[in-house]
Each structure stands twice: as C-alpha cells, then as structure tokens.
Design an enzyme around this catalytic site. Structure first.
Site, PDB file in Angstrom:
ATOM      1  N   VAL A 228     -35.165  -4.093  -2.251  1.00 18.52           N
ATOM      2  CA  VAL A 228     -36.042  -5.208  -2.645  1.00 18.52           C
ATOM      3  C   VAL A 228     -36.565  -5.863  -1.368  1.00 18.52           C
ATOM      4  O   VAL A 228     -35.794  -6.130  -0.436  1.00 18.52           O
ATOM      5  CB  VAL A 228     -35.277  -6.236  -3.507  1.00 18.52           C
ATOM      6  CG1 VAL A 228     -36.172  -7.421  -3.844  1.00 18.52           C
ATOM      7  CG2 VAL A 228     -34.771  -5.571  -4.785  1.00 18.52           C
TER       8      VAL A 228
ATOM      9  N   SER B  24     -32.287  -9.514   3.277  1.00 17.55           N
ATOM     10  CA  SER B  24     -30.952  -9.378   3.839  1.00 17.55           C
ATOM     11  C   SER B  24     -30.381 -10.771   4.048  1.00 17.55           C
ATOM     12  O   SER B  24     -31.127 -11.700   4.392  1.00 17.55           O
ATOM     13  CB  SER B  24     -31.032  -8.643   5.189  1.00 17.55           C
ATOM     14  OG  SER B  24     -29.860  -8.885   5.945  1.00 17.55           O
TER      15      SER B  24
ATOM     16  N   ASP C 291     -28.741  -0.280   2.331  1.00 16.35           N
ATOM     17  CA  ASP C 291     -27.657   0.216   3.187  1.00 16.35           C
ATOM     18  C   ASP C 291     -27.400   1.674   2.812  1.00 16.35           C
ATOM     19  O   ASP C 291     -26.369   2.012   2.223  1.00 16.35           O
ATOM     20  CB  ASP C 291     -26.407  -0.646   2.985  1.00 16.35           C
ATOM     21  CG  ASP C 291     -26.685  -2.101   3.313  1.00 16.35           C
ATOM     22  OD1 ASP C 291     -26.720  -2.435   4.500  1.00 16.35           O
ATOM     23  OD2 ASP C 291     -26.918  -2.892   2.377  1.00 16.35           O
TER      24      ASP C 291
ATOM     25  N   LEU D 249     -26.237 -14.661  -1.812  1.00 20.32           N
ATOM     26  CA  LEU D 249     -26.997 -13.754  -2.679  1.00 20.32           C
ATOM     27  C   LEU D 249     -28.493 -14.061  -2.657  1.00 20.32           C
ATOM     28  O   LEU D 249     -28.914 -15.220  -2.623  1.00 20.32           O
ATOM     29  CB  LEU D 249     -26.465 -13.844  -4.116  1.00 20.32           C
ATOM     30  CG  LEU D 249     -24.976 -13.523  -4.291  1.00 20.32           C
ATOM     31  CD1 LEU D 249     -24.582 -13.614  -5.771  1.00 20.32           C
ATOM     32  CD2 LEU D 249     -24.626 -12.147  -3.735  1.00 20.32           C
TER      33      LEU D 249
ATOM     34  N   MET E 193     -21.207  -9.467  -0.144  1.00 16.66           N
ATOM     35  CA  MET E 193     -20.574 -10.438   0.767  1.00 16.66           C
ATOM     36  C   MET E 193     -21.148 -11.826   0.530  1.00 16.66           C
ATOM     37  O   MET E 193     -20.991 -12.731   1.361  1.00 16.66           O
ATOM     38  CB  MET E 193     -20.777 -10.004   2.215  1.00 16.66           C
ATOM     39  CG  MET E 193     -20.073  -8.682   2.522  1.00 16.66           C
ATOM     40  SD  MET E 193     -19.607  -8.478   4.230  1.00 16.66           S
ATOM     41  CE  MET E 193     -21.191  -8.580   5.030  1.00 16.66           C
TER      42      MET E 193
ATOM     43  N   GLN F 265     -24.260   3.527   3.967  1.00 21.42           N
ATOM     44  CA  GLN F 265     -23.097   3.027   3.215  1.00 21.42           C
ATOM     45  C   GLN F 265     -23.029   3.680   1.830  1.00 21.42           C
ATOM     46  O   GLN F 265     -21.971   4.135   1.389  1.00 21.42           O
ATOM     47  CB  GLN F 265     -23.208   1.509   3.076  1.00 21.42           C
ATOM     48  CG  GLN F 265     -22.249   0.894   2.088  1.00 21.42           C
ATOM     49  CD  GLN F 265     -22.334  -0.623   2.088  1.00 21.42           C
ATOM     50  OE1 GLN F 265     -21.832  -1.257   2.994  1.00 21.42           O
ATOM     51  NE2 GLN F 265     -22.976  -1.205   1.096  1.00 21.42           N
TER      52      GLN F 265
ATOM     53  N   GLY G 209     -32.382  -9.244  -3.612  1.00 20.29           N
ATOM     54  CA  GLY G 209     -31.874  -7.868  -3.498  1.00 20.29           C
ATOM     55  C   GLY G 209     -30.584  -7.721  -4.289  1.00 20.29           C
ATOM     56  O   GLY G 209     -30.439  -6.819  -5.127  1.00 20.29           O
ATOM     57  N   HIS G 210     -29.631  -8.634  -4.035  1.00 24.57           N
ATOM     58  CA  HIS G 210     -28.384  -8.626  -4.801  1.00 24.57           C
ATOM     59  C   HIS G 210     -28.690  -8.810  -6.291  1.00 24.57           C
ATOM     60  O   HIS G 210     -28.091  -8.174  -7.156  1.00 24.57           O
ATOM     61  CB  HIS G 210     -27.475  -9.775  -4.363  1.00 24.57           C
ATOM     62  CG  HIS G 210     -27.054  -9.730  -2.927  1.00 24.57           C
ATOM     63  ND1 HIS G 210     -27.512 -10.634  -1.995  1.00 24.57           N
ATOM     64  CD2 HIS G 210     -26.213  -8.903  -2.261  1.00 24.57           C
ATOM     65  CE1 HIS G 210     -26.961 -10.378  -0.826  1.00 24.57           C
ATOM     66  NE2 HIS G 210     -26.181  -9.331  -0.943  1.00 24.57           N
TER      67      HIS G 210
HETATM   68  P1  AMP Z   1     -24.091  -7.230   1.244  1.00 22.30           P
HETATM   69  O1  AMP Z   1     -23.852  -8.544   0.604  1.00 22.30           O
HETATM   70  O2  AMP Z   1     -25.043  -7.279   2.396  1.00 22.30           O
HETATM   71  O3  AMP Z   1     -22.802  -6.514   1.557  1.00 22.30           O
HETATM   72  O4  AMP Z   1     -24.822  -6.326   0.163  1.00 22.30           O
HETATM   73  C1  AMP Z   1     -24.268  -6.121  -1.109  1.00 22.30           C
HETATM   74  C2  AMP Z   1     -25.047  -5.060  -1.821  1.00 22.30           C
HETATM   75  O5  AMP Z   1     -26.394  -5.502  -1.987  1.00 22.30           O
HETATM   76  C3  AMP Z   1     -25.105  -3.734  -1.057  1.00 22.30           C
HETATM   77  O6  AMP Z   1     -24.983  -2.668  -1.984  1.00 22.30           O
HETATM   78  C4  AMP Z   1     -26.472  -3.781  -0.442  1.00 22.30           C
HETATM   79  O7  AMP Z   1     -27.018  -2.491  -0.193  1.00 22.30           O
HETATM   80  C5  AMP Z   1     -27.261  -4.493  -1.518  1.00 22.30           C
HETATM   81  N1  AMP Z   1     -28.485  -5.090  -0.949  1.00 22.30           N
HETATM   82  C6  AMP Z   1     -28.565  -5.945   0.090  1.00 22.30           C
HETATM   83  N2  AMP Z   1     -29.861  -6.224   0.368  1.00 22.30           N
HETATM   84  C7  AMP Z   1     -30.605  -5.506  -0.499  1.00 22.30           C
HETATM   85  C8  AMP Z   1     -32.008  -5.350  -0.726  1.00 22.30           C
HETATM   86  N3  AMP Z   1     -32.918  -5.983   0.018  1.00 22.30           N
HETATM   87  N4  AMP Z   1     -32.405  -4.523  -1.701  1.00 22.30           N
HETATM   88  C9  AMP Z   1     -31.493  -3.860  -2.473  1.00 22.30           C
HETATM   89  N5  AMP Z   1     -30.166  -3.962  -2.317  1.00 22.30           N
HETATM   90  C10 AMP Z   1     -29.716  -4.776  -1.349  1.00 22.30           C
END
Ligand code: AMP
Length: 283
Positions: free
Chosen positions: A182, A191, A156, A32, A29, A159, A35-36
């Site tokens: 991460v 996040s 997640d 970034l 979403m 998910q 983690g992303h």
């Molecule tokens: P989002 O943008 O929050 O929808 O996340 C997109 C993807 O990035 C999802 O697969 C999340 O699980 C992953 N993601 C988000 N935060 C982290 C993190 N801290 N470590 C690893 N993956 C992450």
C-alpha cells in the site's frame, strides 16, 4: 479488546476453535497505518476471527538500530483495529514473550534460524541476525495463536519469502496470505519508519518509487538486461541517497537472475540521513 498475556489469548482462541471458527493472525510492530490496515481488512474478510499482534520485537533489532525510538501508539492502534473489525489486539511485553533476563542472547533463548541462502542477501546482509529474530517471534506467535491464516505484506518481500520457507520446512499448519504494497498518493510505500522523515527527506524518499516504476516501464518496453535496467536508476539518486542495494532476484526463491523476466522482483534499499527505507516491485 487488548490482551497482554499469552494465557488470555490462548483461552480466547480455544473457545473460538471449539466453536469451529477460523482464526487469522496479522503480526505487526504497531504504529499502524493503511498498509497494516489492508492486511487486517483481508483477515477480517477471510476469517471468522482476527488477532492483530502488536509487539516491537527486541530480538529482531540489531545493535544501534531504532528499538528505543520505534513509534509506540497502542491506543490509536486499538482504535484502528476496532474500526476495521479485528477481534483481539495481542500486545505482550518483552518479558511476557521472552521472560526475564538474557533476552537478546541465543546463549539462553531457542531461536529459529532461517537458511543462510535466503538471509545472506538484501536486508539480511546489513541487518545481521534480523531474520533470526523475525522467524523466532513469528514462530512463537503461530504457537500462541495457532491461526489458520497469517497475513504478511509484500512491502517486506524478503521477510514474506523467509516466513513461507520456515512454514514449509517446519510443517507449521498455517496458510500464509501475501498482501500487496500500500502506497501514499505520492507513491511512497507506507512504513511506520516514514514518521522519522522530515518534509525534505520525504521528497528524497520518492526516488525509490520512481526508480522501481521506471525500471518496470523499461522492462515492459523490452529491456531485459539487468545492468541496463540498473543504470536507469542512477539519474534519480543524489548525495542525499545512500544506496544500499538494488537487486533483481527470483520472486519465489531469491535466486539471482541472469536477465529480467516476469518472475523477477526488483528490491531496493536506500538510507536517507539515518532512515533506512526499502521498497520492491514485480516485473
Ligand atoms: P511491521 O509493523 O513493519 O512489522 O509490519 C507488519 C506487517 O505489515 C508486515 O507483514 C509488513 O509487510 C506489512 N506492511 C507494512 N507496510 C506495508 C505496506 N505499505 N503495504 C503492505 N503491507 C505492509
């Protein structure tokens, strides 16, 4: 390269497939962070071509959630993607994805509904309809990009399990690659929603990591009783934490565990002010 339309992405992917290249998809979403970035790096390493989707999906937000204020930073996102070596950012508008009109209504839109057993727990309990929105958009992204591999974070974890189940049940020809959580140096799981926290709240947010790491340490010392493990959490919580859940579930099936074992994942959700944070750990 940022592409905004489904047609442009399809055309590009078609060319790649003709050349016999493999395609990885990283659905996000946006806003970034590292983690992303770790997911994108994994895709770039594993696949010939990488598509990162950046789409704040309106149908996965419940009424009253942060859809309008969710951070949108497409230029910075593009810079990060280029630096890491992604080939395309797919950043469609809600209209491009859902057409005009009744976008939030399943009276007018075909939804992919994951099974109740997987949804009626953890985040699905308070975020009613959230995983319907997630499965619907991820399924659409799979149909648009037709990736060989798709990368999802264990941050997640519910998910990830639900997406895997959808892929299996609907025979979608994609391999799901799980990626580890991460964390900041402090241990706080990264996040996009951490941006909502002020400094004081960031301090309170560390309780999640402390609770999970302490539970893991107690488990490693031999405590298997779930109630006993849960009790170790309470000293870390104060009036600034609103604990939504602390659950011990099977890491593959989300079944309840009678006692903790090596295939148990511990899930926690806490609200600090208006900010809802989640984290988890494998025992
Ligand atoms: P989002 O943008 O929050 O929808 O996340 C997109 C993807 O990035 C999802 O697969 C999340 O699980 C992953 N993601 C988000 N935060 C982290 C993190 N801290 N470590 C690893 N993956 C992450």
């Amino acid at each position: 390269m940022i592409l905004h339309t489904i047609a442009e992405v399809r055309e590009q992917v078609k060319k790649w497939k003709k050349e016999g290249l493999t395609v990885g998809l990283v659905p996000t979403m946006g806003a970034l962070h590292a983690g992303h970035r770790s997911l994108i790096e994994k895709s770039v390493e594993k696949c010939d071509k990488t598509v990162v989707s950046v789409f704040v999906n309106p149908i996965q937000f419940c009424p009253g959630e942060d859809l309008d204020k969710y951070p949108r930073t497409l230029n910075e996102d593009n810079e990060l993607c280029e630096k890491v070596g992604a080939d395309i950012i797919f950043a469609p508008s809600p209209k491009e994805m859902y057409g005009e009109g009744h976008i939030l209504s399943n009276d007018f839109l075909t939804y992919v509904i994951p099974p109740y057993f997987y949804v009626n727990k953890l985040c699905g309990k308070s975020r009613v309809g959230h995983f319907d929105g997630v499965c619907t958009v991820v399924n659409k992204l799979f149909n648009i990009v037709q990736p060989d591999f798709a990368f999802f974070g264990q941050k997640d974890a519910q998910q990830l399990i639900i997406i895997r189940k959808m892929v299996k049940d609907l025979n979608i020809p994609v391999e799901i690659i799980p990626c580890p959580i991460v964390r900041e140096e402090s241990g706080l799981a990264l996040s996009s929603r951490n941006k909502y926290l002020n400094n004081e709240q960031k301090g309170y947010a560390l309780a999640l990591r402390k609770i999970l790491f302490n539970i893991k340490a107690c488990y490693d010392k031999g405590i298997k009783d779930i109630e006993a493990l849960k009790e170790t959490a309470y000293p870390y919580l104060n009036e600034h934490h609103n604990l939504e859940y602390l659950e011990f579930l099977d890491a593959d099936t989300l079944d309840e565990k009678k006692s903790a074992d090596d295939n148990t994942r511990v899930f926690i959700a806490v609200k600090i002010g208006d900010v809802r944070l989640i984290d988890n750990i494998m025992l």
